[in-house]
Design an enzyme around this catalytic site. Structure first.
Site, PDB file in Angstrom:
ATOM      1  CG  ASN A 133      -2.329  -0.417   0.912  1.00  0.00           C
ATOM      2  OD1 ASN A 133      -2.769  -0.360  -0.224  1.00  0.00           O
ATOM      3  ND2 ASN A 133      -3.053  -0.856   1.915  1.00  0.00           N
ATOM      4  CG  HIS A 138      -4.525   3.399   0.205  1.00  0.00           C
ATOM      5  ND1 HIS A 138      -4.518   2.508   1.254  1.00  0.00           N
ATOM      6  CD2 HIS A 138      -3.915   4.525   0.650  1.00  0.00           C
ATOM      7  CE1 HIS A 138      -3.940   3.062   2.297  1.00  0.00           C
ATOM      8  NE2 HIS A 138      -3.559   4.292   1.966  1.00  0.00           N
ATOM      9  CG  ASP A 142      -8.714  -0.666  -2.557  1.00  0.00           C
ATOM     10  OD1 ASP A 142      -8.428  -1.095  -1.416  1.00  0.00           O
ATOM     11  OD2 ASP A 142      -9.243   0.441  -2.759  1.00  0.00           O
ATOM     12  CD  GLU A 168      -3.832  -6.592   6.230  1.00  0.00           C
ATOM     13  OE1 GLU A 168      -2.830  -6.544   6.956  1.00  0.00           O
ATOM     14  OE2 GLU A 168      -4.735  -5.734   6.256  1.00  0.00           O
TER      15      GLU A 168
END
Length: 280
Positions: A133, A138, A142, A168
């Protein structure tokens, strides 16, 4: 909607009553009418008027009923859509934590009743997810979770229910038909599938691995204690190098491949299993 239907029915009844009253009042006068005015003709005319009125009201009722049926169907579809959305993780399209909690407790309740195969629970956590990340953003994180969700769903298949556990982490409630030995092999299969090929993102090939913790239900154990032991096994996998499977057998966390457990008193039979290492 219901009020409209009631008003239509009331109108039908009132209309029929008025026509009947009108017919009753006209009948004596018709009997005394001059020979040129046929009572039968007047009765036929009144009957025709009453039938027309009743037909009109009936058509109105049919229209209202059809509209009501359409509204009921539309409301049912909206309710089903909202229910599905409330039970689905928006990012990964997997069942969410609410589904996990309900399904896990249900399966444990069934197991306590039948005393057949214990409930096996697998927790999967992406290794070094924060670094991914921080380095790639981000959006990349994702996309990686979506990729891993597809992997988990594809390789678990009918053998269990894969859900988004949180952050996660993913969870797999292994099907009741699967013994613990099969659950351990499934956990290793999923781990290998994740590590087998890099995650592709914006032209980059990013290697991703996951650690897996596994536990099987013990006598008189609820869903939360089972999840806690699976979580302990998961963190044992992370502490001992990541990208591996650990099983909490009720006494300790042991790595894959699982060796035969000592025949200690009170240790369930499934804890004496031996699972060969998976290759590939």
């Amino acid at each position: 909607m219901v009020a409209c239907m009631l008003l239509a029915i009331l109108a039908f009844v009132v209309g029929a009553a008025l026509m009947h009253a009108f017919h009753t009042r006209r009948a004596p006068a018709a009997e005394a009418a001059p020979p040129g005015n046929s009572p039968m003709a007047e009765h036929a005319e009144l009957a025709a008027l009453a039938a027309a009125s009743m037909f009109k009201v009936s058509r109105g009722l049919q229209t209202e009923l059809a509209r009501a049926r359409e509204e009921v169907c539309a409301e049912r579809e909206r309710s089903e859509t909202l229910s599905t959305e409330a039970r689905t993780d928006k990012l990964t399209d997997l069942p969410n934590r609410r589904v996990f909690d309900e399904e896990l407790q249900h399966r444990i309740d069934v197991w306590k009743t039948t005393r057949q195969k214990p409930v096996s629970l697998m927790l999967i956590d992406v290794d070094h997810f924060k670094q991914l990340n921080d380095r790639y953003g981000h959006d990349a994180g994702d996309a990686a979770l979506q990729w891993l969700a597809r992997k988990a769903r594809a390789h678990v298949g009918e053998a269990g229910l894969a859900v988004r556990y949180g952050g996660e982490e993913f969870a797999v409630i292994v099907s009741a038909s699967q013994p613990v030995e099969a659950a351990v092999e499934l956990a290793e299969k999923v781990r290998l599938a994740i590590a087998a090929e890099p995650f592709q993102y914006n032209g980059l090939s990013l290697p991703i691995t996951a650690s897996v913790g596994l536990a099987a239900s013990l006598v008189d154990e609820g869903g939360k204690p089972l999840a806690r032991r699976a979580d302990e096994a998961l963190y044992a996998a992370k502490r001992n190098g990541r990208n591996r499977v650990y099983l909490h057998d009720g006494f300790e966390c042991i790595p894959f491949p699982i060796k035969a457990a000592p025949a200690e008193k009170g240790r369930p039979m499934w804890q004496k299993l031996t699972v060969p290492a998976t290759t590939g």
